[in-house]
Scaffold this active site. Structure first.
Site, PDB file in Angstrom:
ATOM      1  N   HIS A  93       0.953   7.633  -4.791  1.00 22.49           N
ATOM      2  CA  HIS A  93       1.486   6.261  -4.723  1.00 22.49           C
ATOM      3  C   HIS A  93       0.712   5.316  -5.648  1.00 22.49           C
ATOM      4  O   HIS A  93       0.486   4.152  -5.322  1.00 22.49           O
ATOM      5  CB  HIS A  93       1.432   5.710  -3.289  1.00 22.49           C
ATOM      6  CG  HIS A  93       2.310   6.435  -2.325  1.00 22.49           C
ATOM      7  ND1 HIS A  93       3.579   6.039  -2.009  1.00 22.49           N
ATOM      8  CD2 HIS A  93       2.092   7.555  -1.581  1.00 22.49           C
ATOM      9  CE1 HIS A  93       4.110   6.869  -1.119  1.00 22.49           C
ATOM     10  NE2 HIS A  93       3.233   7.808  -0.848  1.00 22.49           N
ATOM     11  N   ASN A 167       7.694   5.246   4.175  1.00 25.15           N
ATOM     12  CA  ASN A 167       8.465   5.592   2.974  1.00 25.15           C
ATOM     13  C   ASN A 167       9.905   5.103   3.125  1.00 25.15           C
ATOM     14  O   ASN A 167      10.306   4.671   4.214  1.00 25.15           O
ATOM     15  CB  ASN A 167       8.495   7.112   2.781  1.00 25.15           C
ATOM     16  CG  ASN A 167       7.217   7.640   2.124  1.00 25.15           C
ATOM     17  OD1 ASN A 167       6.432   6.888   1.550  1.00 25.15           O
ATOM     18  ND2 ASN A 167       7.015   8.942   2.206  1.00 25.15           N
TER      19      ASN A 167
HETATM   20 FE1  HDD Z   1       0.160   8.918   2.418  1.00 18.21          FE
HETATM   21  C1  HDD Z   1      -0.997   6.606   0.234  1.00 18.21           C
HETATM   22  C2  HDD Z   1       3.064   7.086   2.803  1.00 18.21           C
HETATM   23  C3  HDD Z   1       1.459  11.383   4.416  1.00 18.21           C
HETATM   24  C4  HDD Z   1      -2.790  10.503   2.326  1.00 18.21           C
HETATM   25  N1  HDD Z   1       0.888   7.193   1.651  1.00 18.21           N
HETATM   26  C5  HDD Z   1       0.245   6.371   0.780  1.00 18.21           C
HETATM   27  C6  HDD Z   1       1.053   5.216   0.518  1.00 18.21           C
HETATM   28  C7  HDD Z   1       2.207   5.353   1.246  1.00 18.21           C
HETATM   29  C8  HDD Z   1       2.090   6.596   1.962  1.00 18.21           C
HETATM   30  C9  HDD Z   1       3.362   4.388   1.284  1.00 18.21           C
HETATM   31  C10 HDD Z   1       0.696   4.086  -0.421  1.00 18.21           C
HETATM   32  C11 HDD Z   1       0.031   2.956   0.321  1.00 18.21           C
HETATM   33  C12 HDD Z   1      -0.261   1.820  -0.620  1.00 18.21           C
HETATM   34  O1  HDD Z   1       0.704   1.183  -1.085  1.00 18.21           O
HETATM   35  O2  HDD Z   1      -1.428   1.586  -0.906  1.00 18.21           O
HETATM   36  N2  HDD Z   1       1.943   9.222   3.346  1.00 18.21           N
HETATM   37  C13 HDD Z   1       2.955   8.313   3.467  1.00 18.21           C
HETATM   38  C14 HDD Z   1       3.932   8.806   4.410  1.00 18.21           C
HETATM   39  C15 HDD Z   1       3.488  10.007   4.853  1.00 18.21           C
HETATM   40  C16 HDD Z   1       2.224  10.273   4.194  1.00 18.21           C
HETATM   41  C17 HDD Z   1       5.198   8.077   4.812  1.00 18.21           C
HETATM   42  C18 HDD Z   1       4.107  10.927   5.848  1.00 18.21           C
HETATM   43  C19 HDD Z   1       4.560  10.536   6.990  1.00 18.21           C
HETATM   44  N3  HDD Z   1      -0.527  10.642   3.197  1.00 18.21           N
HETATM   45  C20 HDD Z   1       0.147  11.509   4.025  1.00 18.21           C
HETATM   46  C21 HDD Z   1      -0.735  12.567   4.455  1.00 18.21           C
HETATM   47  C22 HDD Z   1      -1.964  12.318   3.871  1.00 18.21           C
HETATM   48  C23 HDD Z   1      -1.790  11.102   3.090  1.00 18.21           C
HETATM   49  C24 HDD Z   1      -0.354  13.706   5.368  1.00 18.21           C
HETATM   50  C25 HDD Z   1      -3.245  13.060   3.962  1.00 18.21           C
HETATM   51  C26 HDD Z   1      -3.585  13.943   4.844  1.00 18.21           C
HETATM   52  N4  HDD Z   1      -1.559   8.655   1.388  1.00 18.21           N
HETATM   53  C27 HDD Z   1      -2.663   9.417   1.542  1.00 18.21           C
HETATM   54  C28 HDD Z   1      -3.837   8.917   0.745  1.00 18.21           C
HETATM   55  C29 HDD Z   1      -3.273   7.634   0.107  1.00 18.21           C
HETATM   56  C30 HDD Z   1      -1.836   7.620   0.571  1.00 18.21           C
HETATM   57  C31 HDD Z   1      -4.466   9.913  -0.148  1.00 18.21           C
HETATM   58  C32 HDD Z   1      -3.464   7.433  -1.388  1.00 18.21           C
HETATM   59  C33 HDD Z   1      -3.872   6.000  -1.571  1.00 18.21           C
HETATM   60  C34 HDD Z   1      -4.111   5.520  -0.224  1.00 18.21           C
HETATM   61  O3  HDD Z   1      -3.899   6.500   0.679  1.00 18.21           O
HETATM   62  O4  HDD Z   1      -4.470   4.410   0.085  1.00 18.21           O
HETATM   63  O5  HDD Z   1      -4.907   8.678   1.568  1.00 18.21           O
END
Ligand code: HDD
Length: 716
Positions: A93, A167
């Site tokens: 993202h 999402n």
């Molecule tokens: Fe995630 C970012 C949505 C599963 C780990 N995720 C991130 C963002 C969104 C989502 C919208 C951007 C937030 C922003 O604008 O800063 N992610 C989801 C959704 C998931 C999902 C809807 C399933 C239901 N994500 C998910 C899992 C993991 C992560 C299973 C890790 C085990 N997601 C992350 C992250 C991020 C992220 C690596 C990258 C940047 C951040 O968190 O802030 O931690």
């Protein structure tokens, strides 16, 4: 159901015009050079006025140039600061756009489920910051790629920050958080050459999802029109994971969160999306900004689906499995509030880039569930913010709550807060920093008993029912788009093992779907279905279900295509009518400059209209509809140039509304030669609304063309 709920909500709509508590809070950090004494004068970061930022201090004999001096602390500081401008982009993202707004509930109807003030107190206007994003691409990638879109909302509540990190798609690729690095490694550019950017059309993604059937449901969504939204403002949002709500009696319910856009759910066509990637890679970012600045504030209705604890196991899927939706026939959606985005950011980096969300950030009255994806996410988000922003990331202006923060956490890099106390531990002799006597966050007293093991529940083993439900629920043209999308993607996989595996997987969803894709991508066409498709469907999964009850052109971009010699009165009337419908109009001429109407000599200083863009500089893909006014020489000039002809033919191919008047009709008929259209026949004809959304009218009958005749039809 959803539509009925939404209609009810409209009546109570509010206009968020007041400055929110969060905007007021941010003022402490906003610097406006026009409002600071000597605000435009350069200083160093330590405040010393600077006379020259163009020349490094150097030794010179007055004729030539000598060595630059390291002692020049002013130049050193400028370079230092530049060298360290970049921080790690989000690991997923990375590409996004953000805006401020307000959230409000209509009444206390949710209090039977939760004690959370943000969801039950109708007198509150809770400030929010929303960040929309794509998943795969890096920070500089294009907006209109095929991908899921992030829909992350930070509520600055009186009880602390609550984040719904969702999402535009209600399900996820995997069931267990521990698979997240695998799915993301697979979809991101391949390790050997960092190819491709902003695309899932490559071997590794399809290899992984072919071997991981739990992805099948979400793959269907991403390959549908949901993967290429027209605008962030026209997407649904979903919390995806199952959370819990706890009411004042201590009773717990399972919950899923939904956002429904007021403008309906709309998508681009794939051909448009591909072209916009090159023509205007910032299309979605600019669209959000343009709408807010024009006062067309994007609005979403907020809904919950609620399941009581007693009903947890009464479904043939596990309600804690994030690869499943809760069909609304089984669990109705209840609309309880709405959100309006009414302010763009002042500066991208401190706001949109530094905003940081955590699924673990919840407030009293809201809780987690044992959803295994959510549990892992609760670890991951806090952790990643430390790498991105440092341990004190919650002190950054955009992240800090609007309510007081008080505890014994101390120090770390870039600590801002100064706490006036001689103790930083509990218990302490001053009775400072003590736990809340009442109102503090209280976990639900959940009874947990079991065997420690690495397994998934029995219902987590079924992967195809809902992928099938989704596919069956699409209209015929949505299905056709999906077939084309999967075919596009698989044809970009050059390893036959990859596309053959996925064709076999598709046969578990729908035999016809698998055959169609196999034909196009050169795979082995399956001879028999491997699994029955009983044809079950639900209207709520097709995006057509969310069309606004009253068609609207609010905030739509409409191009008026002109050459010299157009009818000025008509253009003015069209602009006024479209403005009255809250659309934006753009005059597209042969040049970005004065274009001359009938009767005005070309090159005159007066009497011309200023075109917003020229035919070559913008393309039909960037607009929702096109109007071609009257004017004999204007129509002839349009016909003499290939680009305007391409404009209307391309818009027609993308099923956009096209309007033409008088000689403009002749241009459509004779130069653009749109096929299968009935046209207004002569200069006085009444409006003719043909199939495919082409509206033509004689010159003398213009007054019958009201803005609402030019309804936006796309995608069909
Ligand atoms: Fe995630 C970012 C949505 C599963 C780990 N995720 C991130 C963002 C969104 C989502 C919208 C951007 C937030 C922003 O604008 O800063 N992610 C989801 C959704 C998931 C999902 C809807 C399933 C239901 N994500 C998910 C899992 C993991 C992560 C299973 C890790 C085990 N997601 C992350 C992250 C991020 C992220 C690596 C990258 C940047 C951040 O968190 O802030 O931690």
């Amino acid at each position: 159901m959803a539509t009925a709920g939404v209609t009810g909500a409209v009546k109570q709509a509010f206009t968020a015009t007041t400055e929110s508590q969060k905007i007021a809070d941010l003022q402490k950090n906003i610097v406006d050079p026009d409002k600071v004494p000597k605000g435009h004068t350069f200083t160093t970061d330590h405040g010393v006025p600077v006379r020259d930022t163009d020349n490094w201090l150097r030794v010179t004999d007055g004729v030539g140039t000598g060595p630059s001096l390291l002692e020049d602390q002013i130049s050193r500081e400028k370079i230092h600061r530049f060298d360290h401008e970049r921080i790690p982009e989000r690991v997923v993202h990375a590409r996004g756009a953000g805006a401020h707004g307000i959230f409000k509930v209509y009444d206390d109807r949710a209090s039977k489920y939760t004690s959370a003030g943000v969801l039950t107190d109708a007198s509150r206007e809770t400030p929010v910051f929303v960040r929309f994003s794509t998943v795969q691409g890096s920070r500089g990638s294009a907006d209109t790629v095929r991908d899921a879109r992030g829909f992350a909302v930070k509520f600055y509540t009186n009880e602390g920050n609550w984040d719904i990190v969702g999402n535009d798609i209600p399900v996820f690729f995997i069931q267990d958080a521990v698979k997240f690095p695998d799915i993301i490694h697979a979809v991101k550019p391949e390790p050997q050459n960092e190819v491709p950017q902003g695309q899932s059309a490559h071997n590794n993604f399809w290899d992984f999802v072919g071997l991981q059937p739990e992805s099948a449901h979400m793959v269907m969504w991403v390959m549908s029109d949901r993967g290429i939204p027209r605008s962030f403002r026209m997407m649904q949002g979903f919390g995806v994971n199952t959370y819990t709500l706890v009411n004042s009696k201590g009773e717990r319910h399972f919950v899923k969160f939904h956002w429904i856009p007021e403008l309906g759910v709309h998508s681009l066509m794939w051909d448009e999306a591909l072209k916009i990637n090159g023509q205007d890679p910032e299309f979605h970012r600019k669209d959000l900004q343009e709408a807010i600045n024009a006062g067309a504030y994007p609005k979403w209705y907020f809904g919950v689906q609620v399941v009581s604890e007693a009903d947890e196991h009464n479904f043939d899927f596990d309600i804690l499995d994030a690869t499943k939706v809760w069909p609304e026939e089984l669990v109705p959606l209840q609309i309880v509030g709405e959100m309006v985005l009414n302010r763009t950011v002042d500066e991208f980096f401190p706001e949109t880039e530094q905003v940081a969300f955590c699924t673990s950030h919840i407030v009293p009255g809201i809780g987690f569930s044992d959803d295994p994806l959510l549990q892992g996410r609760n670890f991951s988000y806090f952790d990643t913010q430390i790498t991105r922003l440092g341990i004190n990331w919650e002190e950054l202006p955009i992240n800090r709550p609007v309510c007081p923060v008080m505890n014994t956490h101390r120090d770390g890099q870039s600590r801002h807060t100064i706490i006036k106390s001689n103790v930083n531990y509990w218990p302490n002799r001053n009775d400072q920093f003590h736990p809340a006597e009442k109102g503090g966050y209280q976990e639900y007293a959940q009874k947990v008993q079991g065997i420690k093991q690495r397994v998934r529940g029995a219902k987590f083993q079924e992967h195809y029912n809902q992928a099938q439900l989704f596919y069956n629920s699409l209209t015929a043209y949505e299905k056709a788009h999906l077939v084309n999308a999967v075919s596009f993607e698989l044809s970009h996989c050059d390893d036959p093992v990859v596309y053959e595996t996925y064709i076999k997987l598709l046969n578990n969803i729908d035999f016809e779907l698998a055959k169609k894709v196999a034909h196009v991508v050169g795979g082995i066409v399956p001879k028999t279905p491997v699994r029955e498709n009983p044809g079950w469907s639900t209207p709520t999964l097709s995006q057509t279900y969310y069309a606004p009850k009253e068609p609207t052109i609010k905030s739509r971009r409409i191009a008026i295509l002109v050459a010299d010699g157009f009818d000025l009165a008509e253009v003015k009337a069209i602009r006024a009518a479209l403005k009255a419908g809250s659309a934006t109009t753009w005059l597209i001429g042969p040049r970005r400059g004065l274009v001359y109407p009938e009767g005005v000599e070309m090159g005159s200083e007066k009497g011309g209209l200023l075109a917003d863009h020229h035919w070559e500089g913008q393309r039909s893909t960037l607009f929702d509809a096109i109007v071609v006014p009257s004017g004999a020489s204007h129509a002839q000039r349009l016909a003499d140039n290939g680009r305007p002809i391409h404009w209307v033919r391309e818009a027609f191919g993308h099923c956009k509304a096209i309007g033409a008047i008088g000689e403009g009709v002749a241009f459509l008929r004779e130069a653009a030669q749109l096929p299968g259209i009935e046209y207004a026949t002569n200069i006085n004809s009444e409006a003719v609304v043909s199939s495919y959304g082409v509206v033509t009218v004689g010159r003398a009958s213009l007054s019958s063309v009201a803005a609402d005749t030019l309804k936006i039809g796309r995608g069909e």
